[in-house]
Every structure is written in structure tokens, then in C-alpha cells.
Scaffold this active site. Structure first.
Site, PDB file in Angstrom:
ATOM      1  NE  ARG A  75       3.227   4.588  -5.071  1.00 20.28           N
ATOM      2  CZ  ARG A  75       2.323   3.594  -5.048  1.00 20.28           C
ATOM      3  NH1 ARG A  75       1.138   3.722  -5.607  1.00 20.28           N
ATOM      4  NH2 ARG A  75       2.607   2.472  -4.418  1.00 20.28           N
ATOM      5  CG  ASP A 122       1.995   4.542  -1.789  1.00 19.94           C
ATOM      6  OD1 ASP A 122       2.903   3.733  -1.552  1.00 19.94           O
ATOM      7  OD2 ASP A 122       0.840   4.195  -2.106  1.00 19.94           O
ATOM      8  CG  HIS A 163       2.131   1.148   0.247  1.00 22.76           C
ATOM      9  ND1 HIS A 163       2.918   0.929  -0.857  1.00 22.76           N
ATOM     10  CD2 HIS A 163       1.160   0.193   0.215  1.00 22.76           C
ATOM     11  CE1 HIS A 163       2.438  -0.108  -1.549  1.00 22.76           C
ATOM     12  NE2 HIS A 163       1.375  -0.575  -0.911  1.00 22.76           N
ATOM     13  CG  ASP A 204      -2.320  -1.322  -0.164  1.00 20.56           C
ATOM     14  OD1 ASP A 204      -2.232  -0.470   0.749  1.00 20.56           O
ATOM     15  OD2 ASP A 204      -1.906  -1.118  -1.318  1.00 20.56           O
ATOM     16  CD  GLU A 205       0.536  -3.707  -2.886  1.00 20.67           C
ATOM     17  OE1 GLU A 205       0.388  -4.268  -3.980  1.00 20.67           O
ATOM     18  OE2 GLU A 205       0.875  -2.508  -2.789  1.00 20.67           O
ATOM     19  CD1 TRP A 232      -6.810  -4.290  -2.605  1.00 19.14           C
ATOM     20  CD2 TRP A 232      -5.543  -4.460  -4.448  1.00 19.14           C
ATOM     21  NE1 TRP A 232      -5.563  -4.721  -2.209  1.00 19.14           N
ATOM     22  CE2 TRP A 232      -4.754  -4.825  -3.327  1.00 19.14           C
ATOM     23  CE3 TRP A 232      -4.951  -4.480  -5.721  1.00 19.14           C
ATOM     24  CZ2 TRP A 232      -3.419  -5.222  -3.442  1.00 19.14           C
ATOM     25  CZ3 TRP A 232      -3.616  -4.873  -5.840  1.00 19.14           C
ATOM     26  CH2 TRP A 232      -2.869  -5.241  -4.703  1.00 19.14           C
ATOM     27  CE1 TYR A 240      -7.515  -1.593  -8.550  1.00 20.34           C
ATOM     28  CE2 TYR A 240      -5.138  -1.694  -8.731  1.00 20.34           C
ATOM     29  CZ  TYR A 240      -6.274  -1.697  -7.954  1.00 20.34           C
ATOM     30  OH  TYR A 240      -6.177  -1.793  -6.599  1.00 20.34           O
ATOM     31  CG  ASP A 260      -2.929   1.656 -12.680  1.00 22.76           C
ATOM     32  OD1 ASP A 260      -4.117   1.456 -12.359  1.00 22.76           O
ATOM     33  OD2 ASP A 260      -1.986   1.009 -12.186  1.00 22.76           O
ATOM     34  CD1 TRP A 286      -3.663   1.499  -8.781  1.00 20.54           C
ATOM     35  CD2 TRP A 286      -2.848   2.580  -6.992  1.00 20.54           C
ATOM     36  NE1 TRP A 286      -4.438   1.162  -7.696  1.00 20.54           N
ATOM     37  CE2 TRP A 286      -3.961   1.815  -6.583  1.00 20.54           C
ATOM     38  CE3 TRP A 286      -2.183   3.350  -6.043  1.00 20.54           C
ATOM     39  CZ2 TRP A 286      -4.420   1.792  -5.270  1.00 20.54           C
ATOM     40  CZ3 TRP A 286      -2.637   3.327  -4.724  1.00 20.54           C
ATOM     41  CH2 TRP A 286      -3.742   2.548  -4.348  1.00 20.54           C
ATOM     42  CD  GLU A 295       2.784   2.611  -9.133  1.00 17.44           C
ATOM     43  OE1 GLU A 295       1.760   3.013  -9.734  1.00 17.44           O
ATOM     44  OE2 GLU A 295       2.738   1.793  -8.180  1.00 17.44           O
TER      45      GLU A 295
HETATM   46  C1  ACM Z   1      -3.577  -1.580  -4.320  1.00 19.29           C
HETATM   47  O1  ACM Z   1      -3.751  -1.556  -5.561  1.00 19.29           O
HETATM   48  N1  ACM Z   1      -2.384  -1.883  -3.813  1.00 19.29           N
HETATM   49  C2  ACM Z   1      -4.650  -1.279  -3.411  1.00 19.29           C
END
Ligand code: ACM
Ligand code: ZN
Length: 497
Positions: free
Chosen positions: A137, A166, A230, A293-294, A364, A390, A392, A438, A440
């Protein structure tokens, strides 16, 4: 006189007298074993024109010494220090312990205070004390990453998890797939008029430089490549690997996207094989993080190839296709001598394609994934976004604080218990914990520093010490902050709870 060491050592026995250390210029003479580690300490104190500055050693050149001795009786990361009036003796079983011991001394030297004579014995509680940086990011520079790795090692953090790919950018050069970097490493910021293309990638030389710099500081670099979600940057480069064929773009928006690698296309494993070969060549770590993930199944559901795969594999629903992919990736890595790590979503497998027990689960979405994983016999790394991991997230609940999503305090980073609610045998599977950034909206190394420090300092003590005491930590932090200043690190200075 405070004796400020972070993380708190396992045992400190202080005497009333002092090492007369700061009566001379230059570094102490470091003799004996562990000269490789000694040379890093010398580099850390080399005088520089630019920050970070070295402490002002002053006075005569008396021959005070650090004598390093190998002591096979000590465990891999353990060390012992005997600080006398005239010299310091450091004992360690191997380079890892020796490095930690030298970093403890580095902290004391940075403070520029008189150092009490003392006997210190130290070893960590958890073996995995990790930090993850999202370099997709925001594309952080090599000098920034090195500065960060050096600062992490001051606190005995021993894993740098490098999030290299990503939706918003692919940062790893893969010779067989040149478009991953030619196309996938750059994105157009459409919100900005003139739409500049930003990004970049790390060259093989950059990666070798970082791995070797980290390794000299006894930090293992674990790369992460996200499969099969991702994946926007991959798809922009190789549209044939998606279900619809595109068009795709390297995302300049943030979020979770429907377009992922097509589960019905065997070519995704050709890509994975080439990527894993590159990783095996550049990263000595036994671990590769495969993300997981996601992952949305929107496209898979409507894709003829994915539907055929579902029928061929005998699976019942689309989400199960992810476990089919993951199991394949895990065995490909195993053939290359690597163990896979995945985010906790990879646990949502199907009975037909059970996740092999050696796969490490990084929890996570809170701690539940980790708790479920140890019950199934998986090694676990705890990195719950709900409990201080986390970085961020904002440091405190104030609209003026930078950060995204939520609040995560220094106190939470200090308090996260990776083995909470586990039986002894379950807890034995917990390798340790990790903090993540992270990126972003962390669009500069300086902002990242503000998010990382001092929360990672609290987390480092949390993961290392057997003697946690937040009040004592908070007091030590007032001294330790000056060391972070000396290392030219931006830090959050607001409330801790
Ligand atoms: C994550 O924070 N999507 C691993
Ligand atoms: Zn498909």
C-alpha cells in the site's frame, strides 16, 4: 539510579558501585568470541554527520573492555552479562544470544548514564517476536526498512515479516513473470489530477541487502505473497489468471476486491511455483507466508472453470476451493523445504482438503483463530487486531490522531496474552506474537515510525520478559524515549492507556 533495560531481563542483581564507562572516548574494545556481532555494535556507534548520532563518549582512552565468551550451557537466545568496574563480560551460547546481550548494552550506552555494576541473566519467553510491514500500500525505501530493522533489533524483536504484494502493488521481481513488476508494481492515483503513476519494487540486490542486514542483527526476514486474494496487481499484469479476463488495474482504492486468482486455472500454480523459487533463492527463512485472508468467491461462483474445478474436486461449495488451493500451495512449498504460514482464514478448510498440521496459523481476527488452530494441533502466531497488535490503528481515541479503523493503545500492546485461555499443551504450540503495520494511510516512513514507536517497545517487552509490570515499563519508557530520539525515530508521546 534507574536501570532501564527494555525488554526487562529475566534477572538483574545490581551492586552499589559503577562501571566507569563514560570516562573515555571511542567504543569499548570488544574481545573474544562473537566478533561478527561485535562489529555490528561498532557500526551502530560509528560517529555520523547525520542523525542518528552516537552518544558523546568523553575522556581518556583507558582500556575498558567487553569480553565475549561462548558458553554452551546457555540456550540459543540467552545471554549473561557481568558488568564490573573495569570490564564487562558477556556470555552467550551462540550469536543470537550474544547479539541480544550487546543490544542490552547498547541501550545502556545510549542513555549516557553511569552504569551500575551488575549481573544480568536473560532469555526470552516466546521464540517468535515479530513485526510486519506492508510495503504494498506504501512502498517503503530500503534505507527506511534498514533503519527500522536496526531499531527493532534493539528490542530483541527477531522476525521481520515483509508484506511484499497486495492489490495496490507487487514488489518482488520474479524472472519468469517480468510483468509482475513492469506493470504490477505501479499504480495510477486516479484521485489526483494528472494521475501520476507511483510505486516501485525491490531489486534482488535490495532484497539481499535487507536480508543480510537483518541477519547480521539476528532478525529473520519472512516474505509474504498473498494467494489467491489481494491479487489485483497480479491480475493487472497477467489478466488471464483471473476468472473474467479483466480488464484489471493495480488498485488505487483500498478495500477488499472481488477479483482474485481463478481457482479453475492451472496456470496460477505455474505462477506460484516461479514465485516460490524466487523466494527460496532470496530468503533463507524456513517460512513463507502465503496470505490467504479476505478471499471473496463472487467471481468463482460465476466462472465456468471454477465450477468445473468444484465438480472435479468433489467439493460442496466455493469457499472450500480456497482450501484446495492452499493445500496445493503448502505442498509445493514443502517440496522446496519451506513451511507455510497463513492468516487465520486458511483454517476454514474442507474435510476433503484438510490443512496439514505443519501450517502455521497467524491469528489476526482476534484470538479465536489461534485458539481454534492449537486445538487442531497447528503452531500459532498471535497477532490479534483486537489486542494491541495492529499498529496502523490510532494510539488513542482522538480525532487528531493519525491511524485507521480503530484504537490500539500502548497498554494493549503490553497486555496481549498469546496463550490466554489455553491448556498447557495448547500453549506449547504458540510460537509467540507479532505486530503489524498496514500502510493504506501510513504513506511515509516517518509516519510509520510514529505508529510503531513506542507500541512495539511495549510489545517487545510483552513477548520477551517473564517479569511483566506495566507501571515499571511506563517509568522506564521515560528514559527509553531519549534513546529512540537519539536513533532519530519519531514516536507517539500521548497517553498510554
Ligand atoms: C489482515 O489484516 N487482513 C491480515
Ligand atoms: Zn475462475
Amino acid at each position: 539510579m534507574p536501570f532501564t533495560i527494555i525488554p526487562e531481563p529475566a534477572l538483574i542483581r545490581k551492586r552499589d558501585d559503577f562501571l566507569e564507562f563514560f570516562e573515555y572516548t571511542g567504543l569499548p574494545v570488544i574481545e573474544g568470541d562473537f566478533q561478527k556481532e561485535a562489529s555490528v555494535l561498532k557500526e551502530q556507534f560509528a560517529p555520523r554527520a547525520e542523525p542518528p548520532h552516537s552518544p558523546a563518549f568523553s575522556g581518556t582512552d583507558a582500556a575498558r573492555k567487553i569480553v565475549c565468551k561462548k558458553d554452551e550451557a546457555l540456550k540459543v537466545e540467552a545471554y549473561a552479562l557481568a558488568i564490573g568496574r573495569e570490564a564487562i563480560e558477556l556470555r552467550a551460547g551462540c550469536g543470537r544470544g550474544a547479539y541480544h546481550g550487546l543490544q542490552t548494552l547498547r541501550q545502556l550506552f545510549l542513555s549516557g548514564e553511569k552504569i551500575p555494576c551488575a549481573h544480568i541473566e536473560d532469555e526470552p519467553r516466546f521464540g517468535w517476536r515479530g513485526f510486519m510491514l506492508d510495503a504494498s500500500r506504501y512502498f517503503y525505501t530500503v534505507p527506511f526498512i534498514k533503519k527500522l530493522i536496526d531499531a527493532l533489533s534493539l528490542h530483541h524483536i527477531n522476525v521481520f515479516h515483509w508484506h511484499l504484494t497486495d492489490d495496490q502493488g507487487w514488489r518482488l521481481p520474479v524472472p519468469e513473470y517480468p510483468l509482475l513488476t513492469d506493470i504490477g508494481s505501479k499504480r495510477v492515483e486516479r484521485r489526483l489530477s494528472g494521475a501520476p503513476s507511483i510505486g516501485g519494487f525491490y531489486t534482488e540486490d535490495d532484497i539481499r541487502e535487507i536480508v543480510s542486514y537483518a541477519s547480521a542483527r539476528h532478525i529473520e526476514v519472512v516474505p509474504e505473497i498473498d494467494f489467491p486474494g489481494h491479487a489485483s496487481a497480479i491480475l493487472a499484469a497477467y489478466p488471464g489468471l483471473g476468472c473474467t479476463g479483466g480488464p484489471y488495474r493495480v488498485e488505487d482504492r483500498f478495500g477488499i476486491f472481488d477479483d482474485v486468482l481463478c481457482a479453475g486455472n492451472d496456470a496460477i500454480f505455474g505462477l506460484a511455483d516461479a514465485v516460490f523459487n524466487t523466494l527460496a533463492r532470496l530468503f533463507p527463512s524456513p517460512y513463507v507466508h502465503i496470505g490467504g485472508d479476505e478471499v471473496r468467491v463472487t467471481r468463482w461462483s460465476r466462472c465456468p472453470k471454477c465450477n468445473k474445478r468444484l465438480a472435479d474436486t468433489g467439493l460442496k461449495n466455493m469457499p472450500e476451493l480456497q482450501s484446495w488451493i492452499t493445500v496445493k500451495l503448502v505442498s509445493m512449498l514443502a517440496e522446496k523445504g519451506k513451511t507455510a504460514i497463513g492468516w487465520d482464514e486458511v483454517l476454514e478448510d474442507s474435510p476433503r482438503y484438510m490443512l496439514p498440521k505443519e501450517v502455521v496459523i497467524m491469528s489476526w481476527r482476534g484470538a479465536d483463530g489461534g485458539k481454534a488452530a492449537v486445538k487442531r494441533g497447528h503452531p500459532v502466531i498471535m497477532s490479534p487486531n483486537t489486542e494491541g497488535c495492529y499498529l496502523d490503528y490510532r494510539n488513542c481515541d482522538d480525532v487528531e490522531e493519525p491511524g485507521q479503523w480503530s484504537v490500539s493503545t500502548v497498554y494493549q500492546s503490553y497486555s496481549m496474552n498469546p496463550v490466554a485461555g489455553m491448556s498447557e499443551s495448547e500453549a506449547a504450540l504458540v510460537m509467540g506474537g507479532q505486530c503489524n503495520v498496514w500502510s493504506e494511510i501510513i504513506y511515509a516512513g516517518r509516519i510509520a515510525e510514529y505508529m510503531i514507536f513506542p507500541r512495539i517497545v511495549a510489545f517487545a517487552e510483552n513477548m520477551w520478559t517473564f517479569r511483566k509490570d506495566f507501571a515499571n515499563f511506563a517509568q522506564k519508557l521515560t528514559v527509553h524515549r531519549q534513546r529512540l530520539d537519539m536513533l532519530d525515530l519519531v514516536q507517539y508521546r500521548g497517553r498510554l492507556k
